[in-house]
Design an enzyme around this catalytic site. Sequence first.
Site, PDB file in Angstrom:
ATOM      1  N   ARG A  72       2.084 -15.964 -73.672  1.00 47.20           N
ATOM      2  CA  ARG A  72       2.358 -14.532 -73.790  1.00 47.20           C
ATOM      3  C   ARG A  72       2.482 -14.106 -75.258  1.00 47.20           C
ATOM      4  O   ARG A  72       3.050 -13.064 -75.569  1.00 47.20           O
ATOM      5  CB  ARG A  72       3.606 -14.183 -72.984  1.00 47.20           C
ATOM      6  CG  ARG A  72       3.416 -14.500 -71.487  1.00 47.20           C
ATOM      7  CD  ARG A  72       4.563 -13.987 -70.632  1.00 47.20           C
ATOM      8  NE  ARG A  72       4.467 -14.471 -69.255  1.00 47.20           N
ATOM      9  CZ  ARG A  72       3.767 -13.868 -68.275  1.00 47.20           C
ATOM     10  NH1 ARG A  72       3.123 -12.756 -68.525  1.00 47.20           N
ATOM     11  NH2 ARG A  72       3.726 -14.384 -67.049  1.00 47.20           N
ATOM     12  N   THR A 106      -2.574  -7.919 -72.171  1.00 42.86           N
ATOM     13  CA  THR A 106      -3.707  -8.524 -72.861  1.00 42.86           C
ATOM     14  C   THR A 106      -4.769  -7.478 -73.189  1.00 42.86           C
ATOM     15  O   THR A 106      -5.343  -7.471 -74.295  1.00 42.86           O
ATOM     16  CB  THR A 106      -4.325  -9.619 -71.959  1.00 42.86           C
ATOM     17  OG1 THR A 106      -3.303 -10.540 -71.599  1.00 42.86           O
ATOM     18  CG2 THR A 106      -5.458 -10.326 -72.663  1.00 42.86           C
ATOM     19  N   ASP A 128      -1.178  -8.785 -59.199  1.00 43.86           N
ATOM     20  CA  ASP A 128      -0.445  -7.723 -58.505  1.00 43.86           C
ATOM     21  C   ASP A 128      -1.332  -6.565 -58.074  1.00 43.86           C
ATOM     22  O   ASP A 128      -0.887  -5.689 -57.341  1.00 43.86           O
ATOM     23  CB  ASP A 128       0.649  -7.155 -59.428  1.00 43.86           C
ATOM     24  CG  ASP A 128       1.803  -8.123 -59.632  1.00 43.86           C
ATOM     25  OD1 ASP A 128       1.951  -9.035 -58.816  1.00 43.86           O
ATOM     26  OD2 ASP A 128       2.543  -7.941 -60.611  1.00 43.86           O
ATOM     27  N   LEU A 272       4.433 -20.115 -55.900  1.00 43.42           N
ATOM     28  CA  LEU A 272       3.429 -20.571 -54.929  1.00 43.42           C
ATOM     29  C   LEU A 272       2.257 -19.611 -54.830  1.00 43.42           C
ATOM     30  O   LEU A 272       1.134 -20.012 -54.555  1.00 43.42           O
ATOM     31  CB  LEU A 272       4.057 -20.670 -53.536  1.00 43.42           C
ATOM     32  CG  LEU A 272       4.858 -21.918 -53.212  1.00 43.42           C
ATOM     33  CD1 LEU A 272       5.417 -21.809 -51.813  1.00 43.42           C
ATOM     34  CD2 LEU A 272       3.977 -23.159 -53.353  1.00 43.42           C
ATOM     35  N   ARG A 274       0.680 -17.890 -57.055  1.00 43.30           N
ATOM     36  CA  ARG A 274      -0.313 -17.765 -58.113  1.00 43.30           C
ATOM     37  C   ARG A 274      -1.021 -19.075 -58.433  1.00 43.30           C
ATOM     38  O   ARG A 274      -1.717 -19.171 -59.442  1.00 43.30           O
ATOM     39  CB  ARG A 274       0.284 -17.156 -59.370  1.00 43.30           C
ATOM     40  CG  ARG A 274       1.460 -17.876 -59.952  1.00 43.30           C
ATOM     41  CD  ARG A 274       1.808 -17.373 -61.361  1.00 43.30           C
ATOM     42  NE  ARG A 274       2.480 -16.092 -61.432  1.00 43.30           N
ATOM     43  CZ  ARG A 274       1.930 -14.972 -61.917  1.00 43.30           C
ATOM     44  NH1 ARG A 274       0.714 -14.980 -62.385  1.00 43.30           N
ATOM     45  NH2 ARG A 274       2.609 -13.849 -61.974  1.00 43.30           N
TER      46      ARG A 274
END
Lengths: 341, 341, 341, 341
Positions: A72, A106, A128, A272, A274
């Site tokens: 990140r 990003t 998402d 779980l 992703r």
Amino acid sequence: MNIGILTAGGDCPGLNAVIRGAVMKGDRIHGQTFLGIRDGWRGLVEDDVIPLPRHEVRGLSRQGGTILGTSRVSPFRGDAGGAERVKEVMAAHAMDAIIAIGGEGTLTVARMLYDEGVPIVGVPKTIDNDLSATDYTFGFDTAVSIATESVDRLRTTAESHHRCMVVEVMGRHVGWIALHAGLAGGAHAVLVPEVPVTLDQVCEWVESARDRGRAPLVVVAEGFTLEDGDIIARDAVDGFGRPRLGGVGEALGPLIEERTGIETRVATLGHLQRGGVPTSYDRVLATRFGAAAIDAVVERKWGTMVSLRGIDIETVDLRSATTELKVVPRHRWDEAAVLFG
Amino acid sequence: MNIGILTAGGDCPGLNAVIRGAVMKGDRIHGQTFLGIRDGWRGLVEDDVIPLPRHEVRGLSRQGGTILGTSRVSPFRGDAGGAERVKEVMAAHAMDAIIAIGGEGTLTVARMLYDEGVPIVGVPKTIDNDLSATDYTFGFDTAVSIATESVDRLRTTAESHHRCMVVEVMGRHVGWIALHAGLAGGAHAVLVPEVPVTLDQVCEWVESARDRGRAPLVVVAEGFTLEDGDIIARDAVDGFGRPRLGGVGEALGPLIEERTGIETRVATLGHLQRGGVPTSYDRVLATRFGAAAIDAVVERKWGTMVSLRGIDIETVDLRSATTELKVVPRHRWDEAAVLFG
Amino acid sequence: MNIGILTAGGDCPGLNAVIRGAVMKGDRIHGQTFLGIRDGWRGLVEDDVIPLPRHEVRGLSRQGGTILGTSRVSPFRGDAGGAERVKEVMAAHAMDAIIAIGGEGTLTVARMLYDEGVPIVGVPKTIDNDLSATDYTFGFDTAVSIATESVDRLRTTAESHHRCMVVEVMGRHVGWIALHAGLAGGAHAVLVPEVPVTLDQVCEWVESARDRGRAPLVVVAEGFTLEDGDIIARDAVDGFGRPRLGGVGEALGPLIEERTGIETRVATLGHLQRGGVPTSYDRVLATRFGAAAIDAVVERKWGTMVSLRGIDIETVDLRSATTELKVVPRHRWDEAAVLFG
Amino acid sequence: MNIGILTAGGDCPGLNAVIRGAVMKGDRIHGQTFLGIRDGWRGLVEDDVIPLPRHEVRGLSRQGGTILGTSRVSPFRGDAGGAERVKEVMAAHAMDAIIAIGGEGTLTVARMLYDEGVPIVGVPKTIDNDLSATDYTFGFDTAVSIATESVDRLRTTAESHHRCMVVEVMGRHVGWIALHAGLAGGAHAVLVPEVPVTLDQVCEWVESARDRGRAPLVVVAEGFTLEDGDIIARDAVDGFGRPRLGGVGEALGPLIEERTGIETRVATLGHLQRGGVPTSYDRVLATRFGAAAIDAVVERKWGTMVSLRGIDIETVDLRSATTELKVVPRHRWDEAAVLFG
């Protein structure tokens, strides 16, 4: 042409398929060469760049995660050096363009770099499904599949024990995963950030399901809040007045049990959702995105990102990708709410 | 309002979810009652109609197949009685409208009935994805998922034995399943009805993959034909000059083996592709289609069918659903072909 | 002969397959009739008994959970009435025998009832695999499968982010699920209740994996405790000195992160492990157990339970099932530990 | 110590896990080094041997197939050179011992080499479960899982169309896969090589299921023959008197349809059953076998193979592995047949 590729932000099934799609098309059709920028923007700030020849992307369409790593880090944070540092590292590697694969953060960085003259193309990534500039992106379908499969599994145990089951899924700001997994799994209530409801309403749905002999199943997005939030605030402490840890699912379960008297269990799916092998839907979309990003590079469409509209891949301005959150519209929630209770 | 529902044509994952979506919404919001017409048009011709109360659709979103049964009977074939007979049976059950779930054939019958005054709404079903009036329908994603999973499995054995593997998937007239499963599975050649290629071309792809140390993987739609069809005709006989049985995969495998010298095996997926639990994608789409069909009924949009455009459900004229086959466009095949070989 | 069946204790994939196997065999071969006792011993205490004809068990082999419901009620607790009450309810339904499907607690009750003259046969159920009187029981294989699949999924994200991942699986007293899922998933450390290790040892394994470029993966059974337990006690409080909630995984993750400096995430699988469709292994074993229970009833082997030895089903004394916990033997852990780090 | 490893015979899920288990244990505990012999005995005959350092086996427990490749070459066939040639190649690589992973044929070769003085240890591999010297081997559980999942999928379509479905699974000489997948999938008939039955009996089961409103489901092992074999011989020709191609499933389907009048479809699973990711059961067993093979090497137990007995790994004489086929015993078939029809 010498192209750098990076993946940034949270992990997402399909990242590797984008990388493979881009490298395969660029290498074969345009004779391009590729550089892998490691761990997102960190690789550009710290000059951590590796060759990415075609044989390195072999078999990647079905592999979750990203072989390039992710982080990140942002070039615009602290003394990371901003666009100047990015250009410096690009020059050191004779990099002609960058393909940046990532979510809102990003893509915002990508746009800022473009504004300062960096030749860059974006590929939207959001598990998402919260980017308004594309119908869907890869990762969402895999996350919904995993959440749905989990709901299917939890249901049998809930029914055997006559319990209520609360399943917390991803979605801090938008409720798409909850909505789709709830619809697919036949949930008796789906709770999303976009539509606060009262605890009374939740319990009404739960009791209605119970009264018809069902084991009530509540799917809740992690960003959901009760409309009467004070009740959460009041109840979400333990017997010593200390705030309960855990997410909204952990907070909601006991409230439902106390209010309805129905034994309630909570499952928080967390990471779980992703991981692992992408669904075929996500593999196809990601592969197409990767190939389309090469088209955008060849056409020098800097400052754009690829996007799905219906069944076609288009390019849109990076700015459009980062201005508006794609929330669950009220009519979609109403459509689903017909099935609650 | 009293609504009859039928499912006709080949089985398809998601049929039950459409039924459930329609009955749940109609019962709860509009107080409608439902009748199940058994085995597609057969139930209307032979008066085989059962009550379909809400509790009968419980848990159906995740159940493959159709609880109503299906058949390929048509009211317009032979002395089945046509629209008159349909109206007669509807009247006998005080049926106010029909929701017909099916593919091109079923929707054509629906349109003909509408032309003769039957109040009817269609829901498109096509596992092959060959209807141009909708972006996708339910069943396709499940079929592609199963085909992709099969390709993943077959690959490991092919690699262990250094073999070529030919996988035949569904698609008599269009190559969508082959295209998507081939992309998702990383096939070295995808052969579709829309784009005939020569055996030379196929073998070139196979040999190219082999030369890079891969086990060549060919995905072929059942409706594919070689461009130089005479070669198939000549070779697809056994040593006694008798035509080889089996599908295109069974015919193609030996041709590849003879031409390239690479040991080749064939897998024909067949009925596996249309059975079992629907994917979450198909469950969501089918549930939304069912609910949208109720909206169309309530708005008396007779002669229309529900349709997916982007992320929205619309209604379109039934005529538009049955005039044009949605083939794989050349640019989509070209996009994929970049990855072949 | 009129046989009552009950399922008691925690839910477990395969319960329905046992019920189906027993009813199918009893009905067809011996002309027996069956009664379903609802929610375990509760149904015998509260006289909640329903007919269980053969058509009710149709399709049950692949259905998770138990159609009879379950609970943790015991006839020997409080004023439930003990064996007398059980005999009373049996007499009221002309019940000749009972098949009791459950874990250690259930089988202990069964033994106590047998001691007081109730004709009863047991079927062992333990998702944790903690019964020494049988090689395996149904449910364990499904739990290990789900845990392994979860480990596979979590790995890709851990690798993309260069994180350590701690996965907490079931196993309060024994570490079988952790051991098998850890072996199958290629974990770098497996922590079980039977073998306390120090935090230093855990961190050594984690760092060793990290040093070889891997994302360290720790599988921990919920009943594990650190050998130097005081460290857990000291660290498992938050900044305000309040004990951290959550299980051992939630406690261990931060300790690893603090000690090694490697970013660590925790996934607690919880109820996911005991739900959903049973694996084929569990369906076969459960079906055989159900049929073998009928044999035991016909042979009037009261006070026994069915048991797997190698590939054969035997009967053993109920007493033997409830005296000794089957722990992971040291040599099995040593065998696995070779692969750690 | 310098150990050569080879995998021979048909592909089987878990081969890679054996390799990994052996290399990890040998490298870490005993400081052994490993050589990969490519494509089974071919690598020893043609001197195709590669280094197999530990990092090459990373992540292999969950990867189907074999990274070493496989073939059906034998050192004792033609002028391959027999034991002398094997010793020559071993000497050229300073190979101290061989671990041979394979089925009956491979283990027979291993025994013959041992008889001529080659230090060799076997690991049994049989997807069909036909080796009497071990309770189970890896690969069988995965094959049964895939077959069961296929049966589950095919059932929904059969039910929607009121058809009979015939599913042909692997098993040329023994019917274990058919028996277990049939039990797990709830088949109405399971046909195995060990128990010939008449077409009348098959059709009686099919009609009995149909009469109870079920879609009859027949699981048949590829080696099954009708008791009244002349009927197959007569019917298994097409209208021109030419023998029908395809396996027993393709032959049986039309016979059932003709005899019963029930529309019948056939699915032949073929190679699907031996590919892809191994189940957790097979991963654990294969990993333990690999580690146990190292123990046998260290203890110089030449001429033995590892074997599962109950929950323990033992070693047995290679001779015992290759003398007797493990067939489905009559009592196991009778046990299953209770559920037919």
